[in-house]
Design a protein around this motif. Structure first.
Motif: not given
Length: 394
Positions: A276-286, A344-357, A364-368
């Motif tokens: 219902a909330s959170g950046h992962a849920s609000a990211a496109e495509p919803q 994995i699907v959510l990480a790819v959608i939000q991070v988009q590029t390996p450098a963003a990790l 960085r929070l995702l890596l933790i």
């Protein structure tokens, strides 16, 4: 009993307790990482302002504009005059990712501060300020942007207990209903987790309102705080979380015939609350991200919720421990596969590029989190391939 036998028994008991504590601490640390509310991880970023920060203007602007990286809704907009007088800005318009704000009155020469606090679709409030001068710059008025650590800490603790209630409480109720069946080992722990989650969910709504308005903890009792919290997307998360927690509690206390349906509905409620909330849920495509968050949340609740009742059943060597373990082992592999695929699907959608990790706070929070998951998967593999067979054999 001989002294040697007593010491051996005590040592074995201590080792079992130690393993249980380590596993529980690992799970709580993982839940804590999910709950980090630090403003550095908020995802609506200010990318353009008019007037620009620090600019010196010859005449006052007719309006101000703030452009963000994603659509937002204003919570508090204030113009602070050179003499320190705050002027609330209530006339504004939303245009895609831009907030256009009317200037309500003539401005004198000197340095002004435009202070803003907005909330994005993911439910994260963010704030800041910009300076501009008319004519000659003057000493900037003081605008406090200090971090309210008591409120930050309260939000962090509230969300940890909310996740404990959802994952260990509602997930535990599902495990007792569908996997343990007649065994009731761990029911007290599950009940306590749900009750703690109910309290935390209710308080989190008020804390969200405080965070949204930038108000201190002392304002928690004000009705506007709770209305603001309820009006954010996190309000829907709290509403569905309370329903899920209530269903989980009813499955433990209600008639046996309703135990399984209520527990299943509660588990589904966990996924709905998180989606219902959170950046992962609000990211496109919803249409993709919200179902993935739902599956991710349900998978975590199934896995984490079964651990304490299962561990206590094995520790107590109850008659239902081995069947409980067999049912859990049969189902956990497909559940973990779905959990990993959704993550994995959510990480790819939000991070988009390996450098963003490494270049972004979210990466960085995702890596933790991934490091903690590797630790938990290692524990799971050891249990699966080294200990399960012997545990089933008694």
């Amino acid at each position: 009993m001989s002294t040697t036998s007593f010491l051996q028994t005590a040592c074995m008991t201590g080792k079992r307790a130690g393993r249980l504590v380590v596993g529980l601490l690992a799970m709580i640390v993982f839940l804590a990482s999910l709950a980090v509310p630090n403003q550095a991880f908020a995802h609506a970023a200010l990318i353009k302002t008019d007037p620009a920060d620090g600019v010196v203007l010859e005449q006052e602007p007719a309006q101000f504009s703030l452009t963000f990286s994603e659509p937002v809704s204003p919570l508090v907009l204030t113009l602070v005059k050179p003499d320190g007088t705050p002027v609330p800005l209530t006339a504004f318009r939303l245009s895609d990712q831009t907030v256009e704000i009317d200037n309500p009155q003539p401005l004198k020469s000197g340095t002004h501060v435009l202070s803003w606090r907005v909330i994005s679709a993911d439910g994260h409030p963010v704030g800041g300020s910009l300076l501009f001068s008319i004519g000659a710059p003057s000493e900037p008025p003081v605008v406090s942007e200090a971090v309210d650590w008591p409120l930050r800490s309260a939000i962090w603790v509230g969300k940890v207990f909310l996740y404990i209630g959802l994952f260990l409480g509602v997930g535990g109720a599902f495990a007792l209903a569908w996997l343990a069946r007649d065994a009731r080992t761990g029911q007290r722990f599950v009940t306590a987790a749900i009750l703690g989650g109910l309290i935390a969910a209710s308080l989190s709504l008020g804390l969200q309102g405080l965070d949204a308005l930038g108000a201190p903890l002392s304002h928690l009792a004000q009705p506007v705080i709770w209305r603001t919290g309820l009006g954010t997307s996190f309000g829907w998360t709290v509403l569905f979380a309370l329903i899920a927690l209530g269903l989980g509690l009813l499955s433990l206390a209600g008639p046996r015939a309703t135990t399984k349906p209520l527990a299943l509905a509660g588990l589904a409620g966990v996924g709905i609350a998180l989606a219902a909330s959170g950046h992962a849920s609000a990211a496109e495509p919803q249409w993709l991200t919200r179902p993935m968050v739902f599956l991710h949340g349900v998978g975590i609740a199934f896995w984490a919720g079964a651990l304490m009742p299962l561990g206590l059943a094995l520790k107590g060597q109850s008659a239902e421990a081995a069947p409980f373990l067999r049912r859990f082992s049969r189902l956990i592999l497909p559940v973990v596969a779905v959990l990993a695929a959704a993550g994995i699907v959510l990480a790819v959608i939000q991070v988009q590029t390996p450098a963003a990790l490494v270049n972004t706070a979210y990466g960085r929070l995702l890596l933790i989190k991934l490091g903690l998951l590797v630790f938990l998967f290692t524990l799971a593999a050891v249990n699966r391939w080294k200990l399960t067979a012997s545990a089933e054999a008694g």
